[in-house]
Design a protein around this motif. Structure first.
Motif, PDB file in Angstrom:
ATOM      1  N   SER A 182      10.425   3.009 -10.850  1.00  0.00           N
ATOM      2  CA  SER A 182      10.300   2.435  -9.393  1.00  0.00           C
ATOM      3  C   SER A 182      10.974   1.285  -9.111  1.00  0.00           C
ATOM      4  CB  SER A 182       8.876   1.947  -9.200  1.00  0.00           C
ATOM      5  OG  SER A 182       8.558   0.857 -10.184  1.00  0.00           O
ATOM      6  N   SER A 214       4.339   5.566  -5.781  1.00  0.00           N
ATOM      7  CA  SER A 214       4.402   5.592  -7.121  1.00  0.00           C
ATOM      8  C   SER A 214       3.282   6.310  -7.819  1.00  0.00           C
ATOM      9  CB  SER A 214       4.391   4.044  -7.845  1.00  0.00           C
ATOM     10  OG  SER A 214       3.122   3.372  -7.049  1.00  0.00           O
ATOM     11  N   ALA A 215       2.043   6.599  -7.197  1.00  0.00           N
ATOM     12  CA  ALA A 215       1.238   7.467  -7.666  1.00  0.00           C
ATOM     13  C   ALA A 215       1.661   8.980  -7.782  1.00  0.00           C
ATOM     14  CB  ALA A 215      -0.264   7.414  -6.952  1.00  0.00           C
ATOM     15  N   GLU A 228       0.962  -1.205  -0.032  1.00  0.00           N
ATOM     16  CA  GLU A 228      -0.208  -0.008  -0.054  1.00  0.00           C
ATOM     17  C   GLU A 228       0.846   1.061   0.002  1.00  0.00           C
ATOM     18  OE1 GLU A 228      -2.399  -0.686   3.366  1.00  0.00           O
ATOM     19  OE2 GLU A 228      -3.995  -1.662   2.233  1.00  0.00           O
ATOM     20  N   ASN A 251       2.461   1.738  -3.682  1.00  0.00           N
ATOM     21  CA  ASN A 251       1.540   2.126  -4.382  1.00  0.00           C
ATOM     22  C   ASN A 251       1.128   3.720  -4.290  1.00  0.00           C
ATOM     23  OD1 ASN A 251       1.134  -0.410  -5.558  1.00  0.00           O
ATOM     24  ND2 ASN A 251      -0.755  -0.880  -4.315  1.00  0.00           N
ATOM     25  N   SER A 252       1.043   4.133  -3.161  1.00  0.00           N
ATOM     26  CA  SER A 252       0.850   5.543  -2.875  1.00  0.00           C
ATOM     27  C   SER A 252       2.048   6.319  -3.069  1.00  0.00           C
ATOM     28  CB  SER A 252       0.493   6.011  -1.283  1.00  0.00           C
ATOM     29  OG  SER A 252       1.667   5.437  -0.522  1.00  0.00           O
TER      30      SER A 252
END
Length: 326
Positions: free
Chosen positions: A253, A245-246, A239, A242-243
């Motif tokens: 990455s 990389s957004a 999680e 993902n936050s």
């Protein structure tokens, strides 16, 4: 004065005795005693029949390829037929009613013969978390009464055996100590009964944990807790990645390190046999104040699960019954 004998009893007293017995017992047991008893029973049952037929004819009818359920239904019609199915010495009828006497030496089925378990095992099973017996198909709870029913006195198998090992089929990494039923062979008596097997089922789940099992259950629980914590941490990292990389989509990455799964511990189980006739070490009932740890704690993650027995193979001249989940 000559010694008192049965044939000196007045017919009136013999007839009073007959009031407490069914027709089959009178005709098959009392009538052959002596001439006086024969005359007295003729007064009680002039035709010498029960339900219109002699006992020998009823034995032939019931012993003619009838299955257990049919014989059981017929035996419920009157006390005389019920007594006949319990007391008859005809081998075919004894076999169909699961009341054959146990052999003098252990005899196990040949390749052409199949060991058959009692039909009662198809519809009654054990509720693991309480150790109680229930009627599985109807859902009616029956924790103790089954042991008072006539079916509890019938052989657990055809042909009958004098030794049965009730064993839990190892599943989910747990192993419970099996229960051995060892019945001494006596003349004209059956083998291990349906009631014996269900007592063994109850005992298997209610037996106190041994020291080896206490260690094993702690290792299992600790390993499960570490797996759960590792899964939570892995989810949290995903999680977070993902936050991140957004917000930085343009930047490449870096690869996420994979978590190495922890190997399952090697558990040393206690497979020592429990003998059914040995006394319990503590109260076996699941009272709230009872703090003794039981074998069913191995199955704590699977509540409200039912177990039933199925005939298995033969190990060291002992018939095995395997307990499996529903």
């Amino acid at each position: 004065m000559s010694p008192f004998t049965l044939d000196h009893l007045p017919s009136e007293i013999i007839l009073q005795c007959c009031k407490y017995l069914d027709d089959y017992t009178i005709l098959s047991t009392l009538r052959p005693v002596c001439r006086s008893w024969c005359y007295a029973t003729d007064i009680k049952i002039p035709a010498g029949t029960m339900a219109g037929l002699p006992p020998a004819i009823w034995e032939k009818i019931l012993g003619y390829n009838m299955d257990y359920k049919t014989i059981h239904a017929v035996s419920q019609t009157c006390s005389s037929l019920r007594s006949l199915t319990k007391s008859s010495r005809m081998s075919r009828l004894q076999g169909s009613a699961y009341r054959l006497p146990a052999p003098a030496a252990p005899v196990y089925p040949a390749i052409t013969t199949k060991m058959v378990q009692h039909p009662a095992f198809e519809s009654i099973c054990c509720r693991i978390e309480t150790g109680s017996l229930i009627y599985h198909r109807s859902g009616n709870c029956c924790p103790n009464d089954i042991l008072a029913f006539p079916v509890a006195e019938e052989n657990a198998t055809n042909p009958p055996v004098s030794k049965i090992l009730v064993k839990f089929s190892s599943k989910y990494g747990v192993s419970l100590r099996p229960v051995l039923i060892d019945r001494p062979r006596r003349e004209n008596e059956g083998g291990v009964t349906v009631g014996d097997v269900y007592k063994a089922m109850q005992r298997l789940f209610a037996e106190p944990l041994s020291q080896k099992q206490i260690v094993a259950i702690k290792q299992i629980r600790d390993w499960e807790a570490r797996k759960h914590e590792a899964a939570k941490q892995s989810l949290a990292r995903m999680e977070k990645l993902n936050s991140t990389s957004a917000g930085t989509a343009a930047e490449p990455s870096s690869p996420t390190p994979k978590a190495v799964p922890e190997k399952e511990p090697i558990i040393e189980h206690d497979d020592a046999i429990i003998y059914l006739d040995y006394p319990f070490e503590a109260d076996s009932l699941p009272h709230s104040h009872n703090t003794v740890r039981r074998q069913r704690e191995f199955l704590n993650d699977f509540p409200y699960v039912y177990a039933s027995v199925h005939v298995g193979g033969v190990i060291n001249s002992t018939q095995v019954f395997n307990l499996t989940y529903h």
